[in-house]
Enzyme design. Structure first.
Site, PDB file in Angstrom:
ATOM      1  N   ARG A  22     -36.952 -24.862  11.426  1.00  0.00           N
ATOM      2  CA  ARG A  22     -36.191 -25.435  12.533  1.00  0.00           C
ATOM      3  C   ARG A  22     -37.003 -25.633  13.818  1.00  0.00           C
ATOM      4  O   ARG A  22     -36.702 -25.049  14.865  1.00  0.00           O
ATOM      5  CB  ARG A  22     -34.934 -24.596  12.794  1.00  0.00           C
ATOM      6  CG  ARG A  22     -34.143 -24.383  11.528  1.00  0.00           C
ATOM      7  CD  ARG A  22     -32.833 -23.710  11.763  1.00  0.00           C
ATOM      8  NE  ARG A  22     -31.830 -24.622  12.283  1.00  0.00           N
ATOM      9  CZ  ARG A  22     -30.562 -24.276  12.520  1.00  0.00           C
ATOM     10  NH1 ARG A  22     -30.175 -23.052  12.303  1.00  0.00           N
ATOM     11  NH2 ARG A  22     -29.718 -25.152  12.984  1.00  0.00           N
TER      12      ARG A  22
ATOM     13  N   CYS B  47     -29.017 -19.512  12.841  1.00  0.00           N
ATOM     14  CA  CYS B  47     -29.018 -19.191  11.415  1.00  0.00           C
ATOM     15  C   CYS B  47     -30.422 -19.331  10.834  1.00  0.00           C
ATOM     16  O   CYS B  47     -31.151 -20.265  11.150  1.00  0.00           O
ATOM     17  CB  CYS B  47     -28.067 -20.117  10.664  1.00  0.00           C
ATOM     18  SG  CYS B  47     -26.383 -19.539  10.684  1.00  0.00           S
TER      19      CYS B  47
ATOM     20  N   LYS C  88     -17.020 -26.447  16.205  1.00  0.00           N
ATOM     21  CA  LYS C  88     -18.002 -25.544  16.837  1.00  0.00           C
ATOM     22  C   LYS C  88     -19.228 -26.324  17.306  1.00  0.00           C
ATOM     23  O   LYS C  88     -19.665 -26.185  18.449  1.00  0.00           O
ATOM     24  CB  LYS C  88     -18.431 -24.461  15.839  1.00  0.00           C
ATOM     25  CG  LYS C  88     -19.606 -23.623  16.325  1.00  0.00           C
ATOM     26  CD  LYS C  88     -20.258 -22.805  15.217  1.00  0.00           C
ATOM     27  CE  LYS C  88     -21.059 -23.599  14.250  1.00  0.00           C
ATOM     28  NZ  LYS C  88     -22.494 -23.385  14.148  1.00  0.00           N
ATOM     29  N   ASN C  89     -19.796 -27.152  16.420  1.00  0.00           N
ATOM     30  CA  ASN C  89     -21.059 -27.802  16.781  1.00  0.00           C
ATOM     31  C   ASN C  89     -20.880 -28.900  17.833  1.00  0.00           C
ATOM     32  O   ASN C  89     -21.841 -29.261  18.514  1.00  0.00           O
ATOM     33  CB  ASN C  89     -21.766 -28.334  15.531  1.00  0.00           C
ATOM     34  CG  ASN C  89     -22.346 -27.187  14.704  1.00  0.00           C
ATOM     35  OD1 ASN C  89     -22.428 -26.050  15.187  1.00  0.00           O
ATOM     36  ND2 ASN C  89     -22.724 -27.474  13.470  1.00  0.00           N
TER      37      ASN C  89
ATOM     38  N   ASP D 175     -24.071 -28.312   5.841  1.00  0.00           N
ATOM     39  CA  ASP D 175     -23.240 -27.154   6.209  1.00  0.00           C
ATOM     40  C   ASP D 175     -22.122 -26.893   5.198  1.00  0.00           C
ATOM     41  O   ASP D 175     -21.396 -25.906   5.322  1.00  0.00           O
ATOM     42  CB  ASP D 175     -22.636 -27.349   7.609  1.00  0.00           C
ATOM     43  CG  ASP D 175     -23.698 -27.281   8.693  1.00  0.00           C
ATOM     44  OD1 ASP D 175     -24.816 -26.818   8.403  1.00  0.00           O
ATOM     45  OD2 ASP D 175     -23.402 -27.696   9.831  1.00  0.00           O
TER      46      ASP D 175
ATOM     47  N   ARG E 261     -19.523 -16.052  13.894  1.00  0.00           N
ATOM     48  CA  ARG E 261     -20.184 -17.028  14.772  1.00  0.00           C
ATOM     49  C   ARG E 261     -19.495 -18.386  14.734  1.00  0.00           C
ATOM     50  O   ARG E 261     -19.555 -19.127  15.709  1.00  0.00           O
ATOM     51  CB  ARG E 261     -21.653 -17.204  14.340  1.00  0.00           C
ATOM     52  CG  ARG E 261     -22.499 -15.983  14.562  1.00  0.00           C
ATOM     53  CD  ARG E 261     -23.916 -16.233  14.146  1.00  0.00           C
ATOM     54  NE  ARG E 261     -24.323 -17.537  14.660  1.00  0.00           N
ATOM     55  CZ  ARG E 261     -25.292 -18.270  14.161  1.00  0.00           C
ATOM     56  NH1 ARG E 261     -25.972 -17.854  13.132  1.00  0.00           N
ATOM     57  NH2 ARG E 261     -25.590 -19.433  14.689  1.00  0.00           N
TER      58      ARG E 261
HETATM   59  N1  EPU Z   1     -36.063 -31.001  12.856  1.00  0.00           N
HETATM   60  C1  EPU Z   1     -37.400 -31.139  13.147  1.00  0.00           C
HETATM   61  N2  EPU Z   1     -37.751 -31.195  14.472  1.00  0.00           N
HETATM   62  C2  EPU Z   1     -36.842 -31.138  15.466  1.00  0.00           C
HETATM   63  C3  EPU Z   1     -35.486 -31.005  15.146  1.00  0.00           C
HETATM   64  C4  EPU Z   1     -35.122 -30.936  13.809  1.00  0.00           C
HETATM   65  O1  EPU Z   1     -38.245 -31.189  12.264  1.00  0.00           O
HETATM   66  O2  EPU Z   1     -37.247 -31.213  16.632  1.00  0.00           O
HETATM   67  C5  EPU Z   1     -35.663 -30.934  11.437  1.00  0.00           C
HETATM   68  C6  EPU Z   1     -35.024 -29.598  11.098  1.00  0.00           C
HETATM   69  O3  EPU Z   1     -35.983 -28.608  10.779  1.00  0.00           O
HETATM   70  C7  EPU Z   1     -34.163 -29.965   9.907  1.00  0.00           C
HETATM   71  C8  EPU Z   1     -33.707 -31.373  10.249  1.00  0.00           C
HETATM   72  O4  EPU Z   1     -34.647 -31.869  11.195  1.00  0.00           O
HETATM   73  O5  EPU Z   1     -34.926 -29.993   8.750  1.00  0.00           O
HETATM   74  C9  EPU Z   1     -32.320 -31.482  10.821  1.00  0.00           C
HETATM   75  O6  EPU Z   1     -32.158 -30.606  11.923  1.00  0.00           O
HETATM   76  P1  EPU Z   1     -31.131 -30.891  13.108  1.00  0.00           P
HETATM   77  O7  EPU Z   1     -31.903 -30.947  14.371  1.00  0.00           O
HETATM   78  O8  EPU Z   1     -30.284 -32.053  12.732  1.00  0.00           O
HETATM   79  O9  EPU Z   1     -30.264 -29.581  13.084  1.00  0.00           O
HETATM   80  P2  EPU Z   1     -29.854 -28.683  14.300  1.00  0.00           P
HETATM   81  O10 EPU Z   1     -29.525 -29.519  15.481  1.00  0.00           O
HETATM   82  O11 EPU Z   1     -30.816 -27.581  14.448  1.00  0.00           O
HETATM   83  C10 EPU Z   1     -27.296 -28.809  13.752  1.00  0.00           C
HETATM   84  C11 EPU Z   1     -26.210 -27.822  13.513  1.00  0.00           C
HETATM   85  C12 EPU Z   1     -26.412 -27.149  12.157  1.00  0.00           C
HETATM   86  C13 EPU Z   1     -26.433 -28.226  11.092  1.00  0.00           C
HETATM   87  C14 EPU Z   1     -27.501 -29.287  11.396  1.00  0.00           C
HETATM   88  C15 EPU Z   1     -27.509 -30.447  10.432  1.00  0.00           C
HETATM   89  C16 EPU Z   1     -25.665 -27.088  15.715  1.00  0.00           C
HETATM   90  C17 EPU Z   1     -25.713 -26.025  16.736  1.00  0.00           C
HETATM   91  N3  EPU Z   1     -26.241 -26.825  14.560  1.00  0.00           N
HETATM   92  O12 EPU Z   1     -28.505 -28.061  13.736  1.00  0.00           O
HETATM   93  O13 EPU Z   1     -25.287 -26.313  11.979  1.00  0.00           O
HETATM   94  O14 EPU Z   1     -26.726 -27.646   9.843  1.00  0.00           O
HETATM   95  O15 EPU Z   1     -27.275 -29.810  12.720  1.00  0.00           O
HETATM   96  O16 EPU Z   1     -26.271 -31.073  10.402  1.00  0.00           O
HETATM   97  O17 EPU Z   1     -25.079 -28.137  15.945  1.00  0.00           O
HETATM   98  C18 EPU Z   1     -24.069 -24.553  11.066  1.00  0.00           C
HETATM   99  O18 EPU Z   1     -23.101 -24.911  11.771  1.00  0.00           O
HETATM  100  O19 EPU Z   1     -23.950 -23.692  10.149  1.00  0.00           O
HETATM  101  C19 EPU Z   1     -25.380 -25.133  11.287  1.00  0.00           C
HETATM  102  C20 EPU Z   1     -26.491 -24.587  10.841  1.00  0.00           C
END
Ligand code: EPU
Length: 429
Positions: A123, A118, A22-23, A306, A398
């Site tokens: 975030r 989520c 998915k991601n 995750d 989802r």
């Molecule tokens: N963060 C920041 N600033 C940013 C971006 C991230 O502080 O600009 C922080 C976040 O708050 C968090 C950490 O960095 O504490 C990691 O966030 P990341 O950006 O890696 O996560 P994401 O891209 O929002 C994706 C997946 C999530 C998964 C995370 C970590 C997608 C659509 N979502 O989220 O997936 O948990 O990476 O591996 O790819 C799920 O599938 O259930 C899910 C939540």
């Protein structure tokens, strides 16, 4: 509102095949916009997040066609009419932010509603914004929309404060056609980062180092259409591995990349869950009583956040005290109060859950507060005595393709019900 009814206590047995990640798909589909051409993407998981994203992509003027029951998506990106993604499409999915990077990279402009997704922490998207700005874009956040624009994008060095998956992918996409070279330092290294980079390269981009400590992107002037197959979903795979363990069953999870599962396998083995590797499959089974363990979530190749709720469900059923430390998202323990309703003994102190093993769960009415929380409740329900009813299962839809069919195929008892229609009565054990 649909709910899941699960009759627990049946060990899962047999084989289950993993769907596309998915991601990875949530990033690959927006990335196709950079081609300005036709792309054929295979192994796309048929889940709600993808459906919503493709609706938003179609609204931009992309012609989307499906083959193979929706698992192959053909996107004709030659006539984009709009560079603005409205809130109506996006309020439920976080991955909307990938349209910021891909449209910016392709057209030097994008305006996208701020992401939902989520509810597991604040975030922020400051690292994405830092990246866009360092490529020369102006960023304006107003009325719930983020607008990024540039006369031209110029390569630069971006250091990420934390290895964000979303920021890494967004900056990679925005930098593909920028003038000169971009370097992303301290990038995320998750398998889907590599998958998206491979897809971008198949469209003519020049990206090196994805999956390592520095990603280098040499800007190219032209990109083109491509055919690409998405990697298997390591989190779905891990969820079925824990389903096998928690139900004390014997399941072979097929069509995965074993290397991606190293952290999950290591922790299962530490708990005395038996795991055997066969090419692109892993067999997970019960042989002797499990023992509890300590786990800390970390960016890849560490233990994935995750998989955190699913593991806490398993640890709850194992005697002794286990510790789960969450170091990625600050509020990813909300589901523990639901597990407690099923008999779990979990105390949360700061970013650590202290899990004291209990002698089994009992079925209860619980709520899926987010996607992986929902997965954990399904696993707990499969192991519980009696019936479990899970509400808010749209959160599970989802990200898990054909969950009921896959669990039924393993001998589990799960049904999608509308309790108002069937007048459901939950029975105890
Ligand atoms: N963060 C920041 N600033 C940013 C971006 C991230 O502080 O600009 C922080 C976040 O708050 C968090 C950490 O960095 O504490 C990691 O966030 P990341 O950006 O890696 O996560 P994401 O891209 O929002 C994706 C997946 C999530 C998964 C995370 C970590 C997608 C659509 N979502 O989220 O997936 O948990 O990476 O591996 O790819 C799920 O599938 O259930 C899910 C939540």
């Amino acid at each position: 509102m649909e709910k899941y009814l699960i009759k627990g206590g049946r060990p899962l047995k047999g084989e289950v095949s993993v769907s596309g990640a998915k991601n990875a798909a949530l990033a690959v589909l927006p990335a196709a916009l950079l081609s300005g051409d036709i792309c054929k993407i295979e192994n796309v998981p048929v889940v709600e997040d993808i459906r919503v994203l493709l609706e938003a992509i179609e609204d931009l003027g992309v012609k989307v066609n499906y083959e193979n029951n929706g698992h192959t998506v053909i996107m004709d990106c030659r006539n984009i009419e709009k560079l603005v993604v409205d809130y109506k499409h996006i309020n439920k999915i976080r991955a909307s932010y990938y349209l910021l990077g891909s449209l910016l990279g392709a057209y030097n402009f994008s305006k996208v509603a701020l992401p939902g997704g989520c509810n597991i922490g604040a975030r922020p998207i400051d690292q994405h914004i830092k990246g866009f700005k360092s490529l020369g874009a102006e960023v304006d956040i107003k009325h719930g929309m983020v607008q990024v624009s540039a006369d031209k994008l110029v390569g630069s060095t971006v250091y990420l404060d934390s290895p964000s998956v979303g920021a890494t992918i967004n900056i990679m996409m925005a930098a593909c056609k920028a003038e000169g070279q971009t370097e992303i330092e301290n990038p995320a290294k998750e398998p889907h980062i590599v998958d998206v980079a491979n897809f971008l390269n198949s469209m003519g981009a020049n990206i090196k180092g994805a999956g390592t400590d520095v990603i280098k992107i040499k800007g190219v002037s032209e990109m083109h259409g491509s055919e690409y197959m998405i990697i298997p979903d390591m989190i779905e795979a891990g969820t079925y591995m824990v389903a096998a363990a928690i139900s004390k069953g014997d399941v072979t999870v097929k069509n995965l990349i074993p290397k991606h599962m190293d952290a999950v396998v290591a922790k299962l083995k530490e708990m005395d869950v038996k795991v055997e590797e066969f090419g692109d499959s892993l067999r997970v089974y019960y042989e002797e009583e499990y023992k509890n363990t300590h786990v800390k979530t970390l960016p890849y190749p560490g233990f994935p956040t995750d998989m955190q709720p699913q593991f806490v469900a398993l640890m709850s059923m194992v005697s002794g005290v286990g510790l789960m430390t969450e170091s990625i998202f600050e509020s990813r323990f909300s589901y523990t109060s639901e597990l407690r309703r099923m008999g779990a003994d979990i105390k949360v102190e700061g970013n650590t859950a202290i899990v004291t093993g209990v002698d089994g769960f009992t079925g209860a009415e619980v709520k899926a507060t987010d996607l992986r929380a929902g997965a954990a409740l399904v696993l707990a329900g499969l192991a519980a005595r009696g019936d479990t009813v899970i509400s808010d299962i749209y959160n599970i839809d989802r990200g898990y393709e054909h969950l009921e069919e896959k669990i039924k195929g393993l001998g589990g008892w799960i049904a999608r019900i509308d309790d108002e229609k069937v007048g459901l009565k939950v029975v105890g054990d």
